[in-house]
Every structure is written in structure tokens, then in C-alpha cells.
Motif scaffolding. Sequence first.
Motif, PDB file in Angstrom:
ATOM      1  N   ASN A  90       7.610  -2.723   7.757  1.00 21.56           N
ATOM      2  CA  ASN A  90       8.539  -1.633   7.450  1.00 21.56           C
ATOM      3  C   ASN A  90       8.163  -0.380   8.227  1.00 21.56           C
ATOM      4  N   SER A  91       8.952   0.681   8.058  1.00 26.81           N
ATOM      5  CA  SER A  91       8.749   1.912   8.816  1.00 26.81           C
ATOM      6  C   SER A  91       7.431   2.590   8.484  1.00 26.81           C
ATOM      7  N   LEU A  92       6.897   2.354   7.289  1.00 24.54           N
ATOM      8  CA  LEU A  92       5.621   2.965   6.924  1.00 24.54           C
ATOM      9  C   LEU A  92       4.505   2.518   7.858  1.00 24.54           C
ATOM     10  N   GLN A  93       4.557   1.279   8.298  1.00 27.20           N
ATOM     11  CA  GLN A  93       3.550   0.811   9.250  1.00 27.20           C
ATOM     12  C   GLN A  93       3.684   1.540  10.577  1.00 27.20           C
ATOM     13  N   SER A  94       4.919   1.852  10.956  1.00 26.93           N
ATOM     14  CA  SER A  94       5.132   2.592  12.196  1.00 26.93           C
ATOM     15  C   SER A  94       4.579   4.004  12.081  1.00 26.93           C
ATOM     16  N   PHE A  95       4.804   4.656  10.935  1.00 31.72           N
ATOM     17  CA  PHE A  95       4.252   5.999  10.716  1.00 31.72           C
ATOM     18  C   PHE A  95       2.728   5.950  10.729  1.00 31.72           C
ATOM     19  N   ASP A  96       2.173   4.921  10.114  1.00 33.23           N
ATOM     20  CA  ASP A  96       0.723   4.773  10.055  1.00 33.23           C
ATOM     21  C   ASP A  96       0.128   4.608  11.451  1.00 33.23           C
ATOM     22  N   ALA A  97       0.851   3.920  12.337  1.00 33.87           N
ATOM     23  CA  ALA A  97       0.365   3.751  13.703  1.00 33.87           C
ATOM     24  C   ALA A  97       0.217   5.094  14.405  1.00 33.87           C
ATOM     25  N   VAL A  98       1.181   5.975  14.200  1.00 35.39           N
ATOM     26  CA  VAL A  98       1.104   7.310  14.803  1.00 35.39           C
ATOM     27  C   VAL A  98      -0.067   8.086  14.210  1.00 35.39           C
ATOM     28  N   ALA A  99      -0.203   8.022  12.895  1.00 36.74           N
ATOM     29  CA  ALA A  99      -1.270   8.763  12.222  1.00 36.74           C
ATOM     30  C   ALA A  99      -2.649   8.327  12.699  1.00 36.74           C
ATOM     31  N   ASN A 100      -2.773   7.061  13.083  1.00 31.58           N
ATOM     32  CA  ASN A 100      -4.073   6.528  13.489  1.00 31.58           C
ATOM     33  C   ASN A 100      -4.186   6.276  14.986  1.00 31.58           C
ATOM     34  N   ASN A 101      -3.240   6.838  15.752  1.00 27.73           N
ATOM     35  CA  ASN A 101      -3.267   6.732  17.214  1.00 27.73           C
ATOM     36  C   ASN A 101      -3.304   5.284  17.706  1.00 27.73           C
ATOM     37  N   VAL A 102      -2.598   4.408  17.004  1.00 28.39           N
ATOM     38  CA  VAL A 102      -2.461   3.024  17.455  1.00 28.39           C
ATOM     39  C   VAL A 102      -1.310   2.984  18.469  1.00 28.39           C
ATOM     40  N   SER A 295      18.455   4.711  13.601  1.00 29.34           N
ATOM     41  CA  SER A 295      18.967   6.053  13.862  1.00 29.34           C
ATOM     42  C   SER A 295      17.897   7.091  13.584  1.00 29.34           C
ATOM     43  N   ASP A 296      17.958   8.199  14.324  1.00 23.17           N
ATOM     44  CA  ASP A 296      17.029   9.304  14.101  1.00 23.17           C
ATOM     45  C   ASP A 296      17.186   9.877  12.698  1.00 23.17           C
ATOM     46  N   ALA A 297      18.440  10.010  12.246  1.00 24.58           N
ATOM     47  CA  ALA A 297      18.697  10.633  10.949  1.00 24.58           C
ATOM     48  C   ALA A 297      18.062   9.832   9.823  1.00 24.58           C
ATOM     49  N   ARG A 298      18.188   8.532   9.882  1.00 28.66           N
ATOM     50  CA  ARG A 298      17.631   7.715   8.808  1.00 28.66           C
ATOM     51  C   ARG A 298      16.103   7.716   8.852  1.00 28.66           C
ATOM     52  N   MET A 299      15.531   7.670  10.037  1.00 33.85           N
ATOM     53  CA  MET A 299      14.080   7.738  10.144  1.00 33.85           C
ATOM     54  C   MET A 299      13.566   9.055   9.562  1.00 33.85           C
ATOM     55  N   ALA A 300      14.247  10.145   9.881  1.00 36.29           N
ATOM     56  CA  ALA A 300      13.833  11.452   9.375  1.00 36.29           C
ATOM     57  C   ALA A 300      13.962  11.523   7.865  1.00 36.29           C
ATOM     58  N   ASN A 301      15.042  10.964   7.334  1.00 33.33           N
ATOM     59  CA  ASN A 301      15.264  10.989   5.896  1.00 33.33           C
ATOM     60  C   ASN A 301      14.178  10.221   5.154  1.00 33.33           C
TER      61      ASN A 301
END
Length: 339
Positions: A90-102, A295-301
Motif C-alpha cells: 500500500n501507499s504507506l510502504q511508499s511513504f516509509d521508503a522516502v522516510a528511510n531513504n530507500v 493521482s496527486d490529489a488522492r496521494m496528498a489526501n
Amino acid sequence: MRPAALFRALMVGLVAAASPALAQAPAKLDKVSFGTNWVAEAEHGGFFQAVADGTYARYGLDVTIVSGGPNINNRILLASGKLDFFMSANSLQSFDAVANNVPVVAVAAMFQKDPQVFLAHPDARVSKLEDLKPLTLFVSKEGMQTYFQWLKSEYGFNETNVKPYTFNAQPFLADKKSAMEGYVTSEPFAVEKQAGFKPTVIELADYGFNTYSTLIETRRDLAENKPDLVQRFVDASIVGWYNYLYGDNRPGNALIKKFNPDMTDELLTYSVAKMKEYGIVDSGDTLKDGIGAMSDARMANFFDKMVRAGVVRSDIDFKASYTLRYVNKGVGLDRRPKN
């Protein structure tokens, strides 16, 4: 969160020959590897279909599927360069990748809705999300760290009546005043088979848990340096999902059962039907932009909701977690039934 017995994953190279009617397919195929995040099942069907019916080959790809499972972390293999693509939860894994510089990025979202649900006994008279509050809730460790934090921040749930969910339905079945987490594509089926009743199903996506699910991730260097390869993999996967949902999915199912001998035809049929009924793969933006849409809007939401819930940090650049470069092109729309 699957009813099938667990098994050691297999790594199998699979090359499908192009059909004679599509002689334009390249003679030499680009070899790529794709790792799933669980054992083979209908929820992975489009990818297996694209191998089995020759779709990947027609896009010039020789795809090796590397099945996931317990104690197998294919995402690490992606980041380390041993896999080219990975099926992120899910998108949470994508956010986590950014947070941990993966150094990975999501390039398509094959599920528009997360299949996460709660199952309740009919006698509990649950008709909406809030009706779950007084019940004993069986929630996994991962669920407590993610969607349950959203339930707390958005709907006022608390942890007082939460018990650990260990992927065993027996505690839920024994307590009619309880609810159990699960996937709409599998756990209701397992409960019906085991206990003989149809559970009430509350899908979190219907109440605003609007994460994308079953995303295709790749390494940033691959997305930047080999965009044609990434585009062909995304497009072929999209076509594979259309074929799996709306065409003859017997080749895909046969391959799933080869990877996972414990899978049954009955569960495969049930899971596909539920993916269609709930619009898991094909709904919302996909109706005009095609399967895989983002979409950008949904990711931001969704990011804002997770920040409010304390699940992700507010200072991460969530826009770096995905790219729209490879989706929203209407690929495969002609394969959706007209009626």
C-alpha cells in the motif's frame, strides 16, 4: 491474511511465446524479475495472467516471478538490485521508503481500493463502521500500527477492547460480540467454509481509508535510466489485469496453482468475484484513466490522514514516493466489457 496454507516460495523463470498473430513482438526479450509480497493467489492474478497468456512477451519482456511468503522480504531484494520490480502492499510502504531513504518509487497502483475489512457476526447487527466500537476487535500488529491509528484519529476508536489477531479465526468464531480484520477477497470465504455463516463485511476504504494497494515499485535508477522498460512492464501488467478480470483467466489461475499448490479453484473464483463486486482493481479513476491509475490529489489526501493519525511524519516529501509518468494513459480500456 490468507486462508491458504503457507509454503516456501519458488523462483521460477517463465517465458511465454508470442502468438503467431503478433509477429511484431521482438525476437529477443528483455529479462526482468518481479517479486510479489505473499504466496500466489488471485490478488496477484493480473501479473500471473500476463506471464501465462503471453502478454509480457508481446511487450518484449521475459518476466521471472519471485513469489513472496512468510519470512521472505522481496522488497529488500528490490532495493539491493536483485529484483527489478516489486508488488508493494500500500501507499504507506511508499511513504516509509522516502522516510528511510530507500531508493524505490511507485509507478502504478493496481488496486484502487485496499481490500482491508472487518468481519462481524450477523447477530452483532453491524451495519456501519461505528457499530464496531463496542465489539471485541481482533487486530494484527501491523494493523495496530497503520489503519487502527486512522480509526482512532478519524472515528474515535480506542484500544480498550482490542485483542491480537494471529491469523486464526477461532477466537472470532467463538465470540459473537467480536469482529476480525481480514481481506474481503479471502477471509469471508474462509469463515463461510469453516463456520457455515456469511459474516457482515465492513470495508475500510468505504469510510475513507483511501490508500492505494498492490502498487508496482521499482528502483529509482531503473525508472530514470530505462523508462521504456518500466513503461512496457507497467502497460503489460495493466493488460494482464484486464485479461484476468474480464477475459479467460484460466491460464493465470493455472500458473497461480503451480506456484501455490494449496490454492483452490473455488477460492480463486470467489476472490475474482469479490474484486469485481467491490471495485478493488477497476473503479474510480480507472474508468477513464485505466487500471493502475494514480493521482496527486488522492496521494496528498491519504498522506494528510496518515499524518493526523501519527502514522507518518509530516516533514517527509511524500511526492517523491511515486510518479505518474507511467500511468493514466488509458491502456487496456478497450478490454473492459461494454455492459
